[in-house]
Motif scaffolding. Structure first.
Motif, mmCIF file in Angstrom:
data_model
loop_
_atom_site.group_PDB
_atom_site.id
_atom_site.type_symbol
_atom_site.label_atom_id
_atom_site.label_comp_id
_atom_site.label_asym_id
_atom_site.label_seq_id
_atom_site.Cartn_x
_atom_site.Cartn_y
_atom_site.Cartn_z
ATOM 1 N N LEU A 31 0.853 -1.186 0.000
ATOM 2 C CA LEU A 31 0.000 0.000 0.000
ATOM 3 C C LEU A 31 0.888 1.233 0.000
ATOM 4 O O LEU A 31 1.750 1.377 0.877
ATOM 5 C CB LEU A 31 -0.911 0.024 1.231
ATOM 6 C CG LEU A 31 -1.801 -1.192 1.478
ATOM 7 C CD1 LEU A 31 -2.641 -0.976 2.731
ATOM 8 C CD2 LEU A 31 -2.700 -1.464 0.280
ATOM 9 N N LEU A 83 -6.100 -0.062 8.919
ATOM 10 C CA LEU A 83 -4.837 -0.780 8.755
ATOM 11 C C LEU A 83 -4.533 -1.629 9.988
ATOM 12 O O LEU A 83 -4.053 -2.764 9.869
ATOM 13 C CB LEU A 83 -3.704 0.211 8.499
ATOM 14 C CG LEU A 83 -3.762 0.998 7.182
ATOM 15 C CD1 LEU A 83 -2.640 2.037 7.146
ATOM 16 C CD2 LEU A 83 -3.675 0.081 5.972
ATOM 17 N N ALA A 90 2.191 -0.283 5.679
ATOM 18 C CA ALA A 90 2.051 0.725 4.632
ATOM 19 C C ALA A 90 3.387 1.378 4.360
ATOM 20 O O ALA A 90 4.237 1.484 5.254
ATOM 21 C CB ALA A 90 1.027 1.791 5.032
ATOM 22 N N ASP A 114 5.559 1.689 10.120
ATOM 23 C CA ASP A 114 5.397 1.863 8.681
ATOM 24 C C ASP A 114 6.650 2.483 8.072
ATOM 25 O O ASP A 114 7.374 3.249 8.725
ATOM 26 C CB ASP A 114 4.187 2.746 8.375
ATOM 27 C CG ASP A 114 2.863 2.040 8.640
ATOM 28 O OD1 ASP A 114 2.834 0.803 8.553
ATOM 29 O OD2 ASP A 114 1.875 2.733 8.934
ATOM 30 N N THR A 284 6.100 -3.827 2.136
ATOM 31 C CA THR A 284 6.277 -2.414 1.825
ATOM 32 C C THR A 284 7.161 -2.291 0.592
ATOM 33 O O THR A 284 7.827 -3.264 0.189
ATOM 34 C CB THR A 284 6.932 -1.670 2.994
ATOM 35 O OG1 THR A 284 8.230 -2.237 3.229
ATOM 36 C CG2 THR A 284 6.084 -1.774 4.256
#
Length: 301
Positions: A31, A83, A90, A114, A284
């Motif tokens: 994402l 999330l 992410a 993240d 990621t």
């Protein structure tokens, strides 16, 4: 001969060396969550409706500025809850101006672990309108702000508006970046040539991307969610058939998909992906870079 960028060579999809993602998976999903801040009264930015006098009138454009600001004030926080519910990582594509404007939001993503990637200083400027020295300063400013706040510089970059000059890949490599998301030319990572060595181009979507879908094509919430599911399911079919690894990125902006009715549809699409967690690698962009760096030379074109 037509003019060429000279950054990479043509490699047909068929006949490439096959490789796998961790766990022998063939589909990587990430994402790309855009956290952006805009200058008030200076234009630029996606529009809910045409700006003053059809977009050409005097600023300030309160309607569109406030609509985009909703993402940072409300939508992004609802997306964080989603999330967490789905245990999804992410890659945060961060305007460094967010550290001054909404530091609590960036801190919440930091607390989740993240990835923070560079996305310029603000989406109120385009780096391809600048001279080389000014563009280098833009990259340096954004990089320094992230490094100071996160304890390490970012490894990846997405230009505001995906606007590149002829020098952008060179400047990114010279600034220490290892990957770029600017080039949507492939379904696999590819190596780009720069005057400072190689730079990995990781696929970033311009189709499964809420701005082209919702703002440009005027797709509805359910259409966008269905697009995500269709893209995912077709890729699963393809990787099972030909064994070639793929990267599926999903590009999201909180002022769009953080709206309640769109968030509801998006959640359903992401639940479909999460249901296949054992079959796909949910990661990621930085995770993709790390894996590529472990592969034998020549496997990645």
């Amino acid at each position: 001969m037509l003019p060429s960028h000279g950054r990479y060579d043509y490699h047909p999809w068929r006949g490439r060396p096959a490789y796998a993602w961790p766990g022998e998976r063939r589909l990587a999903v990430y994402l790309g969550l855009n956290l952006e801040h805009f200058a008030f009264g200076q234009g630029l930015g996606a529009e809910l409706a045409p700006g003053p006098n059809g977009g050409g009138g005097p600023q300030p454009d309160v309607l569109n500025y406030a609509w985009r600001d909703y993402g940072n004030r409300v939508g992004a926080w609802r997306m964080l809850d989603m999330l967490d519910e789905l245990s999804l990582p992410a890659t945060v594509l961060l305007n460094s101006a967010m550290y001054d404007y909404a530091p609590q939001l960036v801190a919440a993503h930091r607390a989740r672990g993240d990835e923070i990637a560079g996305h310029g200083r603000t989406n109120s400027e385009r780096q391809n309108t600048l001279g080389e020295a000014a563009e280098a300063l833009l990259i340096a400013d954004s990089t320094a702000a992230i490094a100071a706040a996160e304890g390490a510089p970012p490894r990846g970059w997405l230009s505001p508006w995906i606007a590149e000059s002829a020098f952008t890949p060179d400047l990114l490599a010279e600034a220490g970046y290892r990957y770029t998301l600017n080039w949507c030319a492939d379904d696999q990572p590819i190596w780009m040539r720069t005057r400072a060595g190689r730079l990995l181009a990781i696929p970033y979507p311009q189709e499964v991307n809420d701005i082209p879908a919702i703002v440009a094509r005027k797709d509805g919430a359910e259409q966008f969610a269905a697009m995500i599911v269709a893209d995912f399911e077709e890729r699963l079919r393809q990787v099972a058939r030909d064994g070639q690894p793929q990267v599926m990125g999903i590009a999201l902006h909180p002022y769009l998909v953080g709206q309640p009715y769109r968030l509801r549809a998006l959640r359903g699409a992401l639940e479909r992906i999460v249901a296949e967690r054992d079959e796909v690698w949910i990661t990621t962009a930085g995770g993709i870079l790390d894996h590529v760096l472990t592969l034998p030379e020549g496997v990645v074109p």
